[in-house]
Enzyme design. Sequence first.
Site, PDB file in Angstrom:
ATOM      1  N   GLU A 103       3.791  -3.786  12.311  1.00  0.00           N
ATOM      2  CA  GLU A 103       2.865  -2.683  11.997  1.00  0.00           C
ATOM      3  C   GLU A 103       1.716  -3.317  11.229  1.00  0.00           C
ATOM      4  O   GLU A 103       1.886  -3.744  10.086  1.00  0.00           O
ATOM      5  CB  GLU A 103       3.560  -1.622  11.123  1.00  0.00           C
ATOM      6  CG  GLU A 103       4.723  -0.922  11.780  1.00  0.00           C
ATOM      7  CD  GLU A 103       4.311   0.098  12.837  1.00  0.00           C
ATOM      8  OE1 GLU A 103       3.095   0.240  13.121  1.00  0.00           O
ATOM      9  OE2 GLU A 103       5.204   0.749  13.396  1.00  0.00           O
ATOM     10  N   GLU A 109       7.968   2.640  15.290  1.00  0.00           N
ATOM     11  CA  GLU A 109       8.939   3.031  14.273  1.00  0.00           C
ATOM     12  C   GLU A 109       8.992   4.549  14.228  1.00  0.00           C
ATOM     13  O   GLU A 109       8.186   5.231  14.848  1.00  0.00           O
ATOM     14  CB  GLU A 109       8.527   2.473  12.915  1.00  0.00           C
ATOM     15  CG  GLU A 109       8.577   0.951  12.870  1.00  0.00           C
ATOM     16  CD  GLU A 109       8.466   0.419  11.460  1.00  0.00           C
ATOM     17  OE1 GLU A 109       9.503   0.128  10.863  1.00  0.00           O
ATOM     18  OE2 GLU A 109       7.330   0.307  10.955  1.00  0.00           O
ATOM     19  N   ASN A 154       0.809  -1.232   0.000  1.00  0.00           N
ATOM     20  CA  ASN A 154       0.000   0.000   0.000  1.00  0.00           C
ATOM     21  C   ASN A 154       0.842   1.282   0.000  1.00  0.00           C
ATOM     22  O   ASN A 154       0.446   2.259  -0.604  1.00  0.00           O
ATOM     23  CB  ASN A 154      -1.038  -0.019   1.123  1.00  0.00           C
ATOM     24  CG  ASN A 154      -0.426  -0.025   2.490  1.00  0.00           C
ATOM     25  OD1 ASN A 154       0.657  -0.555   2.679  1.00  0.00           O
ATOM     26  ND2 ASN A 154      -1.111   0.577   3.433  1.00  0.00           N
ATOM     27  N   CYS A 185      -3.420   2.017   6.338  1.00  0.00           N
ATOM     28  CA  CYS A 185      -3.662   1.416   7.653  1.00  0.00           C
ATOM     29  C   CYS A 185      -4.256   2.423   8.629  1.00  0.00           C
ATOM     30  O   CYS A 185      -4.908   2.047   9.593  1.00  0.00           O
ATOM     31  CB  CYS A 185      -2.373   0.843   8.201  1.00  0.00           C
ATOM     32  SG  CYS A 185      -1.031   2.035   8.162  1.00  0.00           S
TER      33      CYS A 185
HETATM   34  P1  NAD Z   1       0.084  -8.958   3.779  1.00  0.00           P
HETATM   35  O1  NAD Z   1       0.109  -9.291   5.207  1.00  0.00           O
HETATM   36  O2  NAD Z   1      -0.675  -9.808   2.855  1.00  0.00           O
HETATM   37  O3  NAD Z   1       1.562  -8.885   3.181  1.00  0.00           O
HETATM   38  C1  NAD Z   1       2.566  -8.038   3.700  1.00  0.00           C
HETATM   39  C2  NAD Z   1       3.920  -8.565   3.306  1.00  0.00           C
HETATM   40  O4  NAD Z   1       4.139  -9.821   3.965  1.00  0.00           O
HETATM   41  C3  NAD Z   1       4.100  -8.838   1.819  1.00  0.00           C
HETATM   42  O5  NAD Z   1       5.403  -8.494   1.418  1.00  0.00           O
HETATM   43  C4  NAD Z   1       3.896 -10.347   1.718  1.00  0.00           C
HETATM   44  O6  NAD Z   1       4.515 -10.914   0.596  1.00  0.00           O
HETATM   45  C5  NAD Z   1       4.535 -10.806   3.023  1.00  0.00           C
HETATM   46  N1  NAD Z   1       4.080 -12.115   3.504  1.00  0.00           N
HETATM   47  C6  NAD Z   1       2.898 -12.724   3.289  1.00  0.00           C
HETATM   48  N2  NAD Z   1       2.878 -13.948   3.893  1.00  0.00           N
HETATM   49  C7  NAD Z   1       4.074 -14.092   4.506  1.00  0.00           C
HETATM   50  C8  NAD Z   1       4.651 -15.151   5.302  1.00  0.00           C
HETATM   51  N3  NAD Z   1       4.007 -16.255   5.563  1.00  0.00           N
HETATM   52  N4  NAD Z   1       5.910 -14.951   5.781  1.00  0.00           N
HETATM   53  C9  NAD Z   1       6.584 -13.806   5.523  1.00  0.00           C
HETATM   54  N5  NAD Z   1       6.086 -12.800   4.773  1.00  0.00           N
HETATM   55  C10 NAD Z   1       4.852 -12.938   4.278  1.00  0.00           C
HETATM   56  O7  NAD Z   1      -0.415  -7.425   3.718  1.00  0.00           O
HETATM   57  P2  NAD Z   1      -0.720  -6.543   2.437  1.00  0.00           P
HETATM   58  O8  NAD Z   1      -2.027  -6.984   1.905  1.00  0.00           O
HETATM   59  O9  NAD Z   1       0.457  -6.497   1.539  1.00  0.00           O
HETATM   60  O10 NAD Z   1      -0.833  -5.095   3.120  1.00  0.00           O
HETATM   61  C11 NAD Z   1      -1.996  -4.597   3.637  1.00  0.00           C
HETATM   62  C12 NAD Z   1      -2.012  -4.665   5.142  1.00  0.00           C
HETATM   63  O11 NAD Z   1      -0.903  -3.950   5.684  1.00  0.00           O
HETATM   64  C13 NAD Z   1      -3.222  -4.024   5.759  1.00  0.00           C
HETATM   65  O12 NAD Z   1      -3.744  -4.858   6.755  1.00  0.00           O
HETATM   66  C14 NAD Z   1      -2.680  -2.744   6.371  1.00  0.00           C
HETATM   67  O13 NAD Z   1      -3.431  -2.234   7.450  1.00  0.00           O
HETATM   68  C15 NAD Z   1      -1.333  -3.147   6.785  1.00  0.00           C
HETATM   69  N6  NAD Z   1      -0.485  -1.954   6.944  1.00  0.00           N
HETATM   70  C16 NAD Z   1      -0.122  -1.570   8.200  1.00  0.00           C
HETATM   71  C17 NAD Z   1       0.647  -0.430   8.392  1.00  0.00           C
HETATM   72  C18 NAD Z   1       1.073   0.024   9.751  1.00  0.00           C
HETATM   73  O14 NAD Z   1       2.044   0.760   9.838  1.00  0.00           O
HETATM   74  N7  NAD Z   1       0.423  -0.387  10.826  1.00  0.00           N
HETATM   75  C19 NAD Z   1       1.063   0.302   7.280  1.00  0.00           C
HETATM   76  C20 NAD Z   1       0.658  -0.118   6.015  1.00  0.00           C
HETATM   77  C21 NAD Z   1      -0.089  -1.265   5.866  1.00  0.00           C
END
Ligand code: NAD
Length: 454
Positions: free
Chosen positions: A230, A433, A132, A264
């Site tokens: 996060e 962070e 995102n 997020c």
């Molecule tokens: P996701 O959890 O599907 O993926 C995030 C990352 O993790 C990707 O690079 C993915 O390839 C990797 N990943 C997936 N499965 C994994 C595993 N088993 N082991 C290691 N890595 C793995 O999330 P997304 O759909 O890419 O992002 C959206 C989410 O991120 C939303 O829930 C959003 O709220 C959250 N987000 C949080 C913040 C924050 O700072 N709190 C900021 C931005 C996004």
Amino acid sequence: MSFEHHILNPATEEVVATVTASTAADVDAAVVRATGAQRAWAAAAPADRARLLRRFAATVDEHIEELARLEVREAGHTLGNARWEAGNVRDLLDFAAGGVERLNGRQIPVAGGLDITLLEPLGVIGVIAPWNFPMPIAAWGTAPALAAGNAVLLKPAETTPLTALRLAELALEAGLPEHLFQVLPGAGDVAGHALVEHPGVAKIVFTGSTRVGKRIMAECADRVKRVTLELGGKSPNIVFADADIEAAAAATPMSFLDNSGQDCCARTRILVQRTAYDRFMELLAPAIEAVVVGDPSDDKTQMGPLISRSQLERVRAYVPGGAEAIRGSAPEGPGFWFPPTVLTGTAPDAPVATEEVFGPVAVVLPFDDEQDAVRLANATPYGLSGSIWTRDVGRALRVSQAVRAGNLSVNSHSSVRYSTPFGGYKQSGLGRELGPDALTAFTETKNIFISTEA
Ligand code: NAD
């Protein structure tokens, strides 16, 4: 065996690039290279490390427009947002560079000698980023980790590796040592998982969904591996009747539509005091309808497409056809488009009111008084951010203290600044962070006592 990932432009569905996905063996080899690079980096003079990071920042600055346009193509971000995001990488690197020579340990008075604490780098850091905000979130982990003397292996999301790969090239161009900052594009459950499991990776900085974050935390537990999480959010926008209702309504659309709601910190629960509800809604409807949705590379566009078809299907599933709502516009034809939507007749416990949708969808719920507002704001497993609109300073402070979330803003919707700490309460995350302490999250504290009595 190697796999190719096709990177699609979310506004047109055209293939922008094809990227080879990293395997577990690629991760192994990258860890070996990073380990060697980290030792030399940690031994270098702090002033030299700071200078190189500032040079990296300057090189990013020279490529802001190129990086921004690449982000528009791979992620569908509006051009204005993408320019800000590339600029944020530069600022994070500059800010972190300023910390290299200020990463002070302590000297604590004790009997019989001298006691000092050192802040030592952890080693190799695995940064796993979501799609995102590919550039800023990659840099939130990478910049302070490098500044504290670590090497970084960055695993970008499957759909958005291009700006990360370009940043790694710019790091080399700026003179950062080879292998110190490597990018490993690939699947989460292959390259991401390999980083989490690898004994040579000292810490994982994960930003993504709460579901994957919980799994990573459990896997890190096995090795007592350090982890920062996060995760998701379902943040409230609390509007009291004593607020400047015009200003609150005018600011509401982009508080959840920025980045097409794939944020997020999106304020997706609009809580409005009942006595001001009708007036607020009267102002909100035209403001939602006026949001310019379309070609993200057009400077006037405020909202672009969603990232992918699967994200579009997910968002659609939350919004039943014929639901009572204010709706904005969206282009027809190719691309992953969903219109700005504010649902007005939703029960507070409906999935769309409690789960993270990650699309341009908010619910509006009335409340009676301050206590009711706080109860509703806290009625979620998440606790990332939130906003409070009121002219009463006492109320602003009371409610800010009562809402269990890491990042609150009063009479505004700001959440993220590189100079202030960021992170979630409850299931929105673990650790912080950014801000003045960002570098210490990438250090181990060592205490040494030196006897003066011998
Ligand atoms: P996701 O959890 O599907 O993926 C995030 C990352 O993790 C990707 O690079 C993915 O390839 C990797 N990943 C997936 N499965 C994994 C595993 N088993 N082991 C290691 N890595 C793995 O999330 P997304 O759909 O890419 O992002 C959206 C989410 O991120 C939303 O829930 C959003 O709220 C959250 N987000 C949080 C913040 C924050 O700072 N709190 C900021 C931005 C996004």
